[in-house]
Design a protein around this motif. Structure first.
Motif, PDB file in Angstrom:
ATOM      1  N   PRO A   1     -35.160  -3.386  -5.427  1.00 39.74           N
ATOM      2  CA  PRO A   1     -34.180  -4.417  -5.743  1.00 39.74           C
ATOM      3  C   PRO A   1     -32.964  -3.735  -6.369  1.00 39.74           C
ATOM      4  N   GLY A   2     -31.804  -4.193  -6.033  1.00 37.70           N
ATOM      5  CA  GLY A   2     -30.593  -3.615  -6.600  1.00 37.70           C
ATOM      6  C   GLY A   2     -30.013  -2.481  -5.781  1.00 37.70           C
ATOM      7  N   SER A   3     -30.684  -2.086  -4.712  1.00 41.84           N
ATOM      8  CA  SER A   3     -30.156  -0.984  -3.908  1.00 41.84           C
ATOM      9  C   SER A   3     -29.122  -1.498  -2.911  1.00 41.84           C
ATOM     10  N   CYS A   4     -28.524  -0.580  -2.214  1.00 48.30           N
ATOM     11  CA  CYS A   4     -27.527  -0.959  -1.201  1.00 48.30           C
ATOM     12  C   CYS A   4     -28.140  -0.967   0.201  1.00 48.30           C
ATOM     13  N   PHE A   5     -29.469  -1.021   0.295  1.00 47.78           N
ATOM     14  CA  PHE A   5     -30.134  -0.944   1.594  1.00 47.78           C
ATOM     15  C   PHE A   5     -30.731  -2.266   2.051  1.00 47.78           C
ATOM     16  N   GLY A   6     -30.198  -3.390   1.589  1.00 45.51           N
ATOM     17  CA  GLY A   6     -30.577  -4.676   2.137  1.00 45.51           C
ATOM     18  C   GLY A   6     -31.353  -5.607   1.238  1.00 45.51           C
ATOM     19  N   SER A   7     -32.020  -5.107   0.208  1.00 46.21           N
ATOM     20  CA  SER A   7     -32.738  -5.993  -0.707  1.00 46.21           C
ATOM     21  C   SER A   7     -31.757  -6.682  -1.654  1.00 46.21           C
ATOM     22  N   THR A   8     -32.239  -7.683  -2.364  1.00 41.59           N
ATOM     23  CA  THR A   8     -31.404  -8.379  -3.336  1.00 41.59           C
ATOM     24  C   THR A   8     -30.836  -7.375  -4.327  1.00 41.59           C
TER      25      THR A   8
END
Length: 149
Positions: free
Chosen positions: A99-106
């Motif tokens: 979570p919080g990444s720039c790879f698609g998760s919230t």
């Protein structure tokens, strides 16, 4: 482009959670999404799952490549696949996005309708990742691994 022993072409999947994810700040996300990829097959006893995590790049893309994307080889492709240390003929390997990444998760760019902003911290990565495995019916991880990089 895939390499010998690669898992081949992979497609990320998204899992939505409608239960709150508590945050270190004391706030919580009412709902959130996690992107993941799976490699190999879960056995009947559900005892061959391996969760692979990477704390630095936060990406779920562990192995294989994406259709039509020439330079998209997974960050641990040399370790995951048929005949490799995490042998997908033996193990069911799961890569879950943070979570919080720039790879698609919230993440910070996601909007929480209740607060107008989303907040995610590394301290909740483990809770959200193991929750995603339980939700899919993958309750047992034979091992959990992080990248040696």
């Amino acid at each position: 482009m895939t390499s010998p022993g690669s898992v081949g072409i992979v497609t990320p999947q998204t899992m939505r959670f409608d239960q709150p994810l508590p945050l270190a700040s004391g706030a919580s996300l009412a709902s959130y999404e996690l992107v993941y990829e799976i490699y190999g097959q879960l056995n009947a006893a559900r005892s061959n799952a391996v969760l692979v995590c990477h704390a630095l790049n936060a990406s779920h893309h562990v192995a294989g490549s994406y259709e039509g994307q020439e330079k998209s080889l997974g960050w641990w492709d040399n370790m995951v696949g048929p005949g490799k240390p995490l042998d997908t003929n033996r193990f069911f390997v799961v890569g879950v996005n943070n979570p919080g990444s720039c790879f698609g998760s919230t993440g910070p760019m996601s909007v929480d309708p209740a607060s107008g902003a989303a907040t995610a911290r590394a301290s909740r990565w483990s809770r959200s990742r193991t929750g995603s495995m339980r939700r899919r019916g993958w309750p047992t991880a034979s091992a959990s691994s992080a990248s040696p990089r």
